[in-house]
Motif scaffolding. Structure first.
Motif, PDB file in Angstrom:
ATOM      1  N   ARG A 158       0.830  -1.200   0.000  1.00 21.27           N
ATOM      2  CA  ARG A 158       0.000   0.000   0.000  1.00 21.27           C
ATOM      3  C   ARG A 158       0.865   1.251   0.000  1.00 21.27           C
ATOM      4  NH1 ARG A 158      -5.492  -0.442   1.343  1.00 21.27           N
ATOM      5  NH2 ARG A 158      -6.205  -2.496   2.069  1.00 21.27           N
ATOM      6  N   SER A 159       0.250   2.411   0.099  1.00 19.16           N
ATOM      7  CA  SER A 159       0.986   3.670   0.199  1.00 19.16           C
ATOM      8  C   SER A 159       0.289   4.577   1.202  1.00 19.16           C
ATOM      9  CB  SER A 159       1.062   4.370  -1.165  1.00 19.16           C
ATOM     10  OG  SER A 159      -0.231   4.693  -1.641  1.00 19.16           O
ATOM     11  N   ASP A 160       1.012   5.603   1.673  1.00 17.85           N
ATOM     12  CA  ASP A 160       0.412   6.605   2.547  1.00 17.85           C
ATOM     13  C   ASP A 160       0.995   7.968   2.231  1.00 17.85           C
ATOM     14  OD1 ASP A 160       2.895   6.761   3.749  1.00 17.85           O
ATOM     15  OD2 ASP A 160       2.265   5.938   5.675  1.00 17.85           O
ATOM     16  N   HIS A 161       0.565   8.996   2.971  1.00 18.42           N
ATOM     17  CA  HIS A 161       0.952  10.371   2.657  1.00 18.42           C
ATOM     18  C   HIS A 161       1.375  11.085   3.936  1.00 18.42           C
ATOM     19  CE1 HIS A 161      -1.882   8.936  -0.389  1.00 18.42           C
ATOM     20  NE2 HIS A 161      -1.258   9.705  -1.245  1.00 18.42           N
ATOM     21  N   LEU A 162       2.605  11.521   3.977  1.00 22.48           N
ATOM     22  CA  LEU A 162       3.100  12.227   5.152  1.00 22.48           C
ATOM     23  C   LEU A 162       2.552  13.647   5.194  1.00 22.48           C
ATOM     24  CD1 LEU A 162       6.852  11.112   5.093  1.00 22.48           C
ATOM     25  CD2 LEU A 162       5.015  10.245   6.560  1.00 22.48           C
ATOM     26  N   CYS A 163       2.232  14.108   6.374  1.00 26.90           N
ATOM     27  CA  CYS A 163       1.754  15.476   6.567  1.00 26.90           C
ATOM     28  C   CYS A 163       2.353  16.023   7.856  1.00 26.90           C
ATOM     29  CB  CYS A 163       0.224  15.528   6.612  1.00 26.90           C
ATOM     30  SG  CYS A 163      -0.494  14.743   8.074  1.00 26.90           S
ATOM     31  N   ILE A 164       2.190  17.323   8.057  1.00 25.28           N
ATOM     32  CA  ILE A 164       2.618  17.961   9.288  1.00 25.28           C
ATOM     33  C   ILE A 164       1.402  18.077  10.211  1.00 25.28           C
ATOM     34  CG2 ILE A 164       3.565  20.056  10.322  1.00 25.28           C
ATOM     35  CD1 ILE A 164       5.591  18.521   8.739  1.00 25.28           C
ATOM     36  N   VAL A 241      -3.005   7.942   9.437  1.00 25.10           N
ATOM     37  CA  VAL A 241      -3.024   7.688  10.879  1.00 25.10           C
ATOM     38  C   VAL A 241      -3.587   8.888  11.622  1.00 25.10           C
ATOM     39  CG1 VAL A 241      -1.596   7.282  12.919  1.00 25.10           C
ATOM     40  CG2 VAL A 241      -1.100   6.077  10.793  1.00 25.10           C
ATOM     41  N   ALA A 242      -3.077  10.066  11.291  1.00 25.01           N
ATOM     42  CA  ALA A 242      -3.416  11.268  12.052  1.00 25.01           C
ATOM     43  C   ALA A 242      -4.879  11.659  11.929  1.00 25.01           C
ATOM     44  CB  ALA A 242      -2.529  12.425  11.610  1.00 25.01           C
ATOM     45  N   GLN A 243      -5.484  11.430  10.748  1.00 25.50           N
ATOM     46  CA  GLN A 243      -6.853  11.903  10.542  1.00 25.50           C
ATOM     47  C   GLN A 243      -7.857  11.173  11.433  1.00 25.50           C
ATOM     48  OE1 GLN A 243      -7.461  11.324   6.368  1.00 25.50           O
ATOM     49  NE2 GLN A 243      -7.596   9.098   6.489  1.00 25.50           N
ATOM     50  N   LEU A 244      -7.471  10.006  11.962  1.00 21.58           N
ATOM     51  CA  LEU A 244      -8.365   9.258  12.835  1.00 21.58           C
ATOM     52  C   LEU A 244      -8.552   9.939  14.186  1.00 21.58           C
ATOM     53  CD1 LEU A 244      -7.065   5.623  12.142  1.00 21.58           C
ATOM     54  CD2 LEU A 244      -9.049   6.763  11.131  1.00 21.58           C
ATOM     55  N   GLN A 245      -7.520  10.686  14.620  1.00 17.61           N
ATOM     56  CA  GLN A 245      -7.569  11.282  15.955  1.00 17.61           C
ATOM     57  C   GLN A 245      -7.419  12.802  15.940  1.00 17.61           C
ATOM     58  OE1 GLN A 245      -4.294   8.907  17.534  1.00 17.61           O
ATOM     59  NE2 GLN A 245      -5.729   7.761  18.795  1.00 17.61           N
ATOM     60  N   ALA A 248     -10.409  14.751  17.465  1.00 17.05           N
ATOM     61  CA  ALA A 248     -10.539  14.579  18.911  1.00 17.05           C
ATOM     62  C   ALA A 248      -9.511  15.407  19.663  1.00 17.05           C
ATOM     63  CB  ALA A 248     -10.397  13.102  19.268  1.00 17.05           C
ATOM     64  N   TYR A 249      -8.322  15.554  19.099  1.00 21.11           N
ATOM     65  CA  TYR A 249      -7.257  16.308  19.744  1.00 21.11           C
ATOM     66  C   TYR A 249      -7.221  17.782  19.330  1.00 21.11           C
ATOM     67  CZ  TYR A 249      -5.123  11.978  21.482  1.00 21.11           C
ATOM     68  OH  TYR A 249      -4.871  10.799  22.143  1.00 21.11           O
ATOM     69  N   GLY A 250      -8.094  18.186  18.403  1.00 26.27           N
ATOM     70  CA  GLY A 250      -8.089  19.569  17.937  1.00 26.27           C
ATOM     71  C   GLY A 250      -6.839  19.924  17.150  1.00 26.27           C
ATOM     72  N   LEU A 251      -6.364  18.993  16.347  1.00 31.16           N
ATOM     73  CA  LEU A 251      -5.123  19.198  15.595  1.00 31.16           C
ATOM     74  C   LEU A 251      -5.424  19.552  14.143  1.00 31.16           C
ATOM     75  CD1 LEU A 251      -3.120  16.114  16.955  1.00 31.16           C
ATOM     76  CD2 LEU A 251      -3.114  18.464  17.815  1.00 31.16           C
ATOM     77  N   ARG A 252      -4.462  20.166  13.495  1.00 32.18           N
ATOM     78  CA  ARG A 252      -4.556  20.499  12.074  1.00 32.18           C
ATOM     79  C   ARG A 252      -3.550  19.658  11.299  1.00 32.18           C
ATOM     80  NH1 ARG A 252      -8.282  22.426  14.057  1.00 32.18           N
ATOM     81  NH2 ARG A 252      -9.115  24.536  13.947  1.00 32.18           N
ATOM     82  N   LEU A 253      -3.988  19.118  10.164  1.00 32.64           N
ATOM     83  CA  LEU A 253      -3.126  18.341   9.282  1.00 32.64           C
ATOM     84  C   LEU A 253      -2.796  19.195   8.069  1.00 32.64           C
ATOM     85  CD1 LEU A 253      -4.981  14.902   9.327  1.00 32.64           C
ATOM     86  CD2 LEU A 253      -3.426  15.881  11.016  1.00 32.64           C
ATOM     87  N   VAL A 254      -1.524  19.461   7.878  1.00 26.07           N
ATOM     88  CA  VAL A 254      -1.073  20.300   6.768  1.00 26.07           C
ATOM     89  C   VAL A 254      -0.289  19.425   5.802  1.00 26.07           C
ATOM     90  CG1 VAL A 254       0.169  22.385   6.101  1.00 26.07           C
ATOM     91  CG2 VAL A 254      -0.873  22.228   8.387  1.00 26.07           C
ATOM     92  N   PRO A 255      -0.751  19.289   4.546  1.00 26.74           N
ATOM     93  CA  PRO A 255      -0.034  18.438   3.587  1.00 26.74           C
ATOM     94  C   PRO A 255       1.402  18.907   3.378  1.00 26.74           C
ATOM     95  CG  PRO A 255      -2.215  18.995   2.767  1.00 26.74           C
ATOM     96  CD  PRO A 255      -1.990  19.856   3.972  1.00 26.74           C
ATOM     97  N   LEU A 256       2.304  17.950   3.213  1.00 25.55           N
ATOM     98  CA  LEU A 256       3.695  18.265   2.878  1.00 25.55           C
ATOM     99  C   LEU A 256       3.806  18.393   1.363  1.00 25.55           C
ATOM    100  CD1 LEU A 256       6.077  16.067   5.068  1.00 25.55           C
ATOM    101  CD2 LEU A 256       6.216  18.539   4.717  1.00 25.55           C
ATOM    102  N   ALA A 257       4.245  19.538   0.900  1.00 22.86           N
ATOM    103  CA  ALA A 257       4.401  19.771  -0.535  1.00 22.86           C
ATOM    104  C   ALA A 257       5.775  19.275  -0.970  1.00 22.86           C
ATOM    105  CB  ALA A 257       4.226  21.255  -0.853  1.00 22.86           C
ATOM    106  N   GLU A 258       5.973  17.966  -0.891  1.00 21.32           N
ATOM    107  CA  GLU A 258       7.241  17.345  -1.249  1.00 21.32           C
ATOM    108  C   GLU A 258       6.962  16.094  -2.077  1.00 21.32           C
ATOM    109  OE1 GLU A 258       9.981  18.754  -0.677  1.00 21.32           O
ATOM    110  OE2 GLU A 258       9.638  20.102   1.020  1.00 21.32           O
ATOM    111  N   PRO A 259       7.788  15.829  -3.096  1.00 18.80           N
ATOM    112  CA  PRO A 259       7.554  14.637  -3.923  1.00 18.80           C
ATOM    113  C   PRO A 259       7.689  13.335  -3.136  1.00 18.80           C
ATOM    114  CG  PRO A 259       9.676  15.656  -4.435  1.00 18.80           C
ATOM    115  CD  PRO A 259       8.943  16.620  -3.565  1.00 18.80           C
TER     116      PRO A 259
END
Length: 294
Positions: A158-164, A241-245, A248-259
């Protein structure tokens, strides 16, 4: 070895004898024979018990590993005695384990044709996964394809996507995307430094003439998200992984603009021809997830 471990854990030969239903004098004789055979003292006798010497401490670590291995062998053989047609051991990265591997293996085992197959999984960082598969400790390994596989063979998974991941009021929280270099002004919480993603992030930071400022090192993503929630640091985490929680934690997911932010996972093994039929079936099942994702 069991008696030696018991004596070290209890710090008392008599109590170890009670636990093992052996008189203390018999244990003392066996330990004396062991010390004679190894040519070095293993225990220091004190007034109220015993403590291991430096050599004894080293032997204690080896003994625990041996006993764990023996228990695993016994469990594996019992599964065959009970009629299981196959047993497969997998070493997997924390990302693969957290995101999809557990569900994929569960789906495999729920198929009627596979209900007599036993699958054991163990979490490791990528270098340990590669080494374990190469040394025959596991049939299959699931890790990032950036790992140095050496002579191992592999199939895509599979694949996934890293974010901040940042707190809601962080300066980067309002960005639609961010370059990795922009995150280096902030302290990070990371997984162990020898994990594949952390090695890669160190190299990326060095390519910018910077270093990764680690404030906290944790062993899993949930702990990393808790640290971010506390406002102590930011983290590079798979979006899956992060989007699941995050909510609940009040966090923001910012996509990494990297290849390199999209990571591809693989299933690695020594030789497909040498895999057991059960391992081959599981390999095909996991590889089919890559095909299904296009």
């Amino acid at each position: 070895m069991r008696l030696f471990v018991s004596v070290c854990e209890l710090g008392n030969i008599a109590r170890a004898g009670e636990r093992s239903h052996i008189v203390g004098s018999a244990i003392s004789k066996r330990l004396a024979q062991l010390e004679h055979q190894l040519g070095t003292p293993l225990l220091v006798r004190k007034r109220h018990g015993v403590v291991p010497t430096p050599a004894g401490q080293t032997l204690l670590e080896h003994a625990r590993a041996m006993l764990e291995s023996a228990a695993r062998i016994e469990t594996d053989m019992q599964s065959y005695a009970a009629g299981a047609r196959g047993q497969v051991r997998i070493l997997a990265s924390v990302s693969a384990m957290t995101e999809s591997l557990a569900d994929d293996v569960a789906g495999f085992l729920q198929m009627p044709a596979h209900r007599s197959i036993q699958v054991d999984m163990e979490e490791h960082v990528s270098p340990e996964i590669v080494r374990g598969v190469r040394e025959g400790l596991a049939s299959l390994g699931v890790c990032w394809d950036a790992a140095d596989l050496g002579a191992l063979q592999s199939r895509p998974y599979r694949s996934d996507h890293l974010c901040i991941v940042v707190p809601g009021r962080h300066p980067l929280a309002g960005r639609k995307s961010v370059r990795f270099e922009q995150t280096l002004d902030f302290e990070h919480v990371s997984l162990p430094v020898n994990s594949a993603v952390q090695v890669m992030l160190q190299r990326r930071a060095a390519a910018h003439g910077r270093s990764l400022r680690r404030r906290v090192i944790v062993s899993n993503f949930e702990a990393a998200l808790r640290v971010v929630h506390a406002g102590l640091a930011i983290s590079v985490v798979p979006r899956e992984v992060a989007q699941l929680q995050a909510a609940a934690y009040g966090l923001r997911l910012v996509p990494l603009a990297e290849p390199w932010a999209e990571r591809r996972f693989i299933v690695c093994f020594r030789d497909a021809q040498l895999l057991s039929s059960a391992a081959q079936l599981l390999l095909e099942h996991l590889a089919s997830k890559h095909a299904a994702a296009g």
